[in-house]
Structures are given as C-alpha cells and as structure tokens.
Design an enzyme around this catalytic site. Structure first.
Site, PDB file in Angstrom:
ATOM      1  N   ALA A  51       0.600  -0.946   0.429  1.00 51.39           N
ATOM      2  CA  ALA A  51       0.032  -0.121  -0.149  1.00 51.39           C
ATOM      3  C   ALA A  51       0.544   0.901  -0.122  1.00 51.39           C
ATOM      4  CB  ALA A  51      -0.855   0.019   1.372  1.00 51.39           C
ATOM      5  N   TYR A  52       1.558   1.116  -1.014  1.00 56.59           N
ATOM      6  CA  TYR A  52       2.512   2.470  -1.164  1.00 56.59           C
ATOM      7  C   TYR A  52       2.187   4.142  -1.272  1.00 56.59           C
ATOM      8  CZ  TYR A  52       7.282   4.378  -2.988  1.00 56.59           C
ATOM      9  OH  TYR A  52       8.396   4.697  -2.829  1.00 56.59           O
ATOM     10  N   GLU A  59      15.294   5.947   9.869  1.00 53.17           N
ATOM     11  CA  GLU A  59      15.174   6.655  11.041  1.00 53.17           C
ATOM     12  C   GLU A  59      13.838   6.474  11.235  1.00 53.17           C
ATOM     13  OE1 GLU A  59      17.031   8.803   6.947  1.00 53.17           O
ATOM     14  OE2 GLU A  59      15.150   7.628   7.267  1.00 53.17           O
TER      15      GLU A  59
END
Length: 136
Positions: A51-52, A59
């Site tokens: 689900a880009y 980080e």
C-alpha cells in the site's frame, strides 16, 4: 571507547540494518543507527508496503526502537544508503529526528566508504518547530 571507534561501530550498525531492509518495490535500501546521550545504540531499516507509500523509513524505525527502550535524546544519528547522491533523511524523518534532538545533535550521512557529510540539526532542518515551541 574512542570517538573514532564509536563512529565505526555506528556505521557498521547502520550498514547491517540497511542489509536487512525490506524494499521489494523501490529496491532502495536505507539503514540508520542512533547513539543516545546515555551511550546506547539503536538501529532501523526501511520497510516498504504494497500500500505504497505506507512504508517506514530507517530513521523512524531506529527512533521507535529507542523510544521503546525508554530513551528520548539522540546524540548522533548515522544514515546510510547506496548511490552517488547523499542519502539524507526525508522531510518527515527530519522532523522525527528533531523531536528527540538538541542543538548539539549531529546527523552523519554515510555511504559505502563511511561518513560522507556531517550536519548539525540546525543545518538539516533550519528554523525548525520543536517541543519547546509548544511550551507556554
């Protein structure tokens, strides 16, 4: 431990994290390693999602690990990625780093050869908004 040895250890920790990144879509691995003010180390890698763009940056993973352990003060953070260009924290991660930083927090941008550039928090995110802005 000397500062040079500590830096080498953090670069290796970031490289190891980068090697474990889950990046089946972008194929762009990133690793991060944090040294806290109390001397503890934490690391994270980027994790993509079908689900880009609902993935997690390296980080953010390292910061989450740090907070889970009860730490809240980043002394140094090392970010590593591949390529000719510097792999710097994205805008969202700059703000996440800022949340747990002080004026003397240093951000070390690394590549295969080691540290390529070191920036202060102010240089990475000038005129930033932080927790002290919410104090009345």
């Amino acid at each position: 431990m000397s500062n040079v040895k500590q830096s080498e250890n953090l670069i290796e920790l970031a490289k190891n994290a980068m090697s474990k990144a889950y990046v089946p879509y972008s194929h762009f691995q990133v690793g991060a390693a944090i040294l806290t003010k109390s001397g503890k180390f934490y690391s994270g890698c980027n994790v993509e999602n079908a689900a880009y763009p609902e993935g997690t940056c390296a980080e953010a993973g390292a910061i989450a690990s740090m907070v889970l352990d009860g730490e809240t003060q980043i002394k140094d953070i090392y970010v590593i990625g591949h390529g000719d260009a510097l792999v710097t924290p994205c805008g969202g991660c700059r703000q996440k780093i800022r949340e747990f930083s002080s004026a003397d927090t240093m951000i070390h941008i690394c590549g295969a050869q080691g540290v390529r550039k070191t920036l202060s928090m102010e240089a990475l995110l000038p005129f930033s908004f932080g927790p002290e802005n919410l104090k009345q």
